[in-house]
Design an enzyme around this catalytic site. Structure first.
Site, PDB file in Angstrom:
ATOM      1  CG  ASN A  57      -2.828  -4.895 -29.818  1.00 57.40           C
ATOM      2  OD1 ASN A  57      -4.038  -4.848 -30.093  1.00 57.40           O
ATOM      3  ND2 ASN A  57      -2.262  -5.984 -29.360  1.00 57.40           N
ATOM      4  NE  ARG A 115      -4.482  -8.549 -32.305  1.00 56.32           N
ATOM      5  CZ  ARG A 115      -5.251  -8.881 -31.279  1.00 56.32           C
ATOM      6  NH1 ARG A 115      -5.417  -8.058 -30.264  1.00 56.32           N
ATOM      7  NH2 ARG A 115      -5.869 -10.048 -31.263  1.00 56.32           N
ATOM      8  CG  HIS A 160      -5.154 -15.797 -31.082  1.00 55.83           C
ATOM      9  ND1 HIS A 160      -6.038 -16.702 -30.532  1.00 55.83           N
ATOM     10  CD2 HIS A 160      -5.344 -14.628 -30.427  1.00 55.83           C
ATOM     11  CE1 HIS A 160      -6.752 -16.103 -29.594  1.00 55.83           C
ATOM     12  NE2 HIS A 160      -6.351 -14.848 -29.509  1.00 55.83           N
ATOM     13  NE  ARG A 199     -12.894 -13.073 -27.013  1.00 53.90           N
ATOM     14  CZ  ARG A 199     -11.770 -12.974 -27.711  1.00 53.90           C
ATOM     15  NH1 ARG A 199     -11.673 -13.571 -28.888  1.00 53.90           N
ATOM     16  NH2 ARG A 199     -10.736 -12.316 -27.234  1.00 53.90           N
ATOM     17  CD  GLU A 245      -0.576 -11.486 -30.095  1.00 56.93           C
ATOM     18  OE1 GLU A 245      -1.605 -11.908 -30.646  1.00 56.93           O
ATOM     19  OE2 GLU A 245      -0.553 -11.024 -28.948  1.00 56.93           O
TER      20      GLU A 245
END
Length: 407
Positions: free
Chosen positions: A12, A103, A191, A251, A389
């Site tokens: 990742n 990822r 996501h 963000r 994840e």
């Protein structure tokens, strides 16, 4: 003599960090797609090119490394990946991996599932860089680093957008001239690896709820919400890029596009606007203090209080919108760093949901971060499920490895 099980690396790569997890594929997983590979070790380097720090530990908690390095020793993602791999290999007696799962943030309209990486796939991922400028280049850097080191090794791309690929056009459209939709300018959602894991986990712990109308709130430094029906995504708060939806750590989330036009009209360059929207907005921008929710919750500064309140307010609004899409709400699930760990944030969000949805939290269960944090008289059950994840990437990589005869 002990059996040596196949090893999968999960990578990742972020803008200033690389995380690598090592998974062992048990014998039972060779013929069963539902058997999860087992985590053996995890390592990460943060502060690449600035203040590199390596941490690594085995699954049993044994620390393998915790060390800072000179900038010149870990100047880029390639060096970071090599260092993590070398460190973790000591604990695994240097068992070579049979595959690497990555990822990849943006798969665009091309990828609805994980895929084995080859030259055409890389070319298509490069074309998507403008839609994920802070993530996609580093995902590709990690892929190229592995290719350079071991060209024949199977690499698998697992996408944050793929879980949302089956959305109805109504959930994908933006009200621009239709030709842009045909060119791929549409709402994708992100996501997805986290949501895929939660959908799978919910089927295990509450199959009756998993079969219904569920909203999952993935609240971390990046934040979004997903509406699921029978375990499938039907809507997400994020859109073309990971900027859309609710405010995040740095963000902006959803804003009037006229604000961007105003900034440009004032002479602000595109790169500066991008840097502000991605890195200087959200909780950090409103508070002027930090993007870390823990810091803001501990602060009495009026702007810190405002930032947290705005975050909860917008999350509750998004839950309401997604419930309209679903035609009701049968369960609410919180996950990711803030969602799974912050009882206070869950309390503030759910306070908005009592009147309309009858959501009521059990204060004691919520404070303890138990799996079910709602009261018995809550019309909508509220669950807390940590996400994984990397585990989903390992599962998808093992599946493709199996399909190619590698298990």
């Amino acid at each position: 003599m002990s059996t040596v099980h196949p090893v999968i690396l999960v990578v990742n790569a972020g803008s200033s960090s690389v995380k690598v997890s090592i998974y062992v594929v048990p014998e039972s997983a060779h013929h069963n797609v539902d058997i999860q590979p087992e985590l053996a070790a995890h390592g990460q380097i943060e502060g690449i090119g600035v203040a590199p720090r390596l941490t690594a530990r085995m699954a049993d908690g044994r620390v393998v490394a915790d060390e800072q390095f000179p900038v010149e020793q870990v100047a880029d993602h390639d060096a970071a990946f090599r260092l993590i791999r070398l460190t973790l290999s000591v604990g695994l007696r240097d068992t070579p991996p049979v595959a690497v799962g990555h990822r990849v943030v943006h798969g665009g309209a091309d990828f609805a599932d994980a895929v084995a990486i080859d030259d055409p796939v890389i070319a298509r991922l490069e074309a998507l860089v403008p839609l994920a400028p802070l993530h996609q280049p580093h995902n590709l850097t990690a892929i190229r680093a592995v290719r350079a080191a071991v060209p024949e090794l199977l690499q698998v791309a697992c996408f944050d957008t793929a879980f949302h690929a089956g959305h109805d056009p109504l959930a994908q459209l933006m009200a621009l001239p239709y030709e842009y939709y045909e060119r791929g300018i549409r709402r994708y959602g992100f996501h997805g690896l986290s949501y895929a894991y939660i959908a799978r986990r919910l089927r295990q712990v509450a199959p009756d709820l998993a079969a219904g109308r569920v909203i999952v709130a993935h609240l971390g430094n990046g934040a979004s919400l997903c509406a699921m029906r029978e375990g499938r995504s039907v809507e997400s708060t994020m859109g073309l890029t990971a900027l859309d939806g609710m405010p995040m750590g740095t963000r902006c989330g959803n804003i009037d596009p006229g604000a961007v036009l105003w900034l440009a009209a004032q002479g602000m360059e595109a790169d500066a606007i991008q840097a502000m929207l991605y890195g200087q907005s959200g909780l950090k921008g409103i508070s002027g203090i930090s993007s870390d929710m823990r810091v803001l919750l501990a602060s009495n500064d009026p702007r810190a209080v405002l930032a947290v309140n705005f975050y909860a307010y917008r999350a509750a609004q998004e839950i309401g919108k997604l419930a309209v899409t679903l035609g009701g709400l049968d369960a609410l699930v919180f996950t990711a760093g803030i969602g799974a760990d912050s009882a206070e944030v869950r309390t503030r969000i759910c306070a908005y949901l009592d009147g309309l949805f009858g959501v009521r939290l059990d204060a004691q269960a919520n404070a303890a971060n138990t799996q079910r944090v709602s009261r018995d008289d809550s019309r909508v059950p509220v669950l807390v499920l940590p996400t994984d994840e990397e585990g989903m990437i390992a599962l998808s990589t093992a599946r493709i490895l199996r399909e190619r005869g590698g298990l």
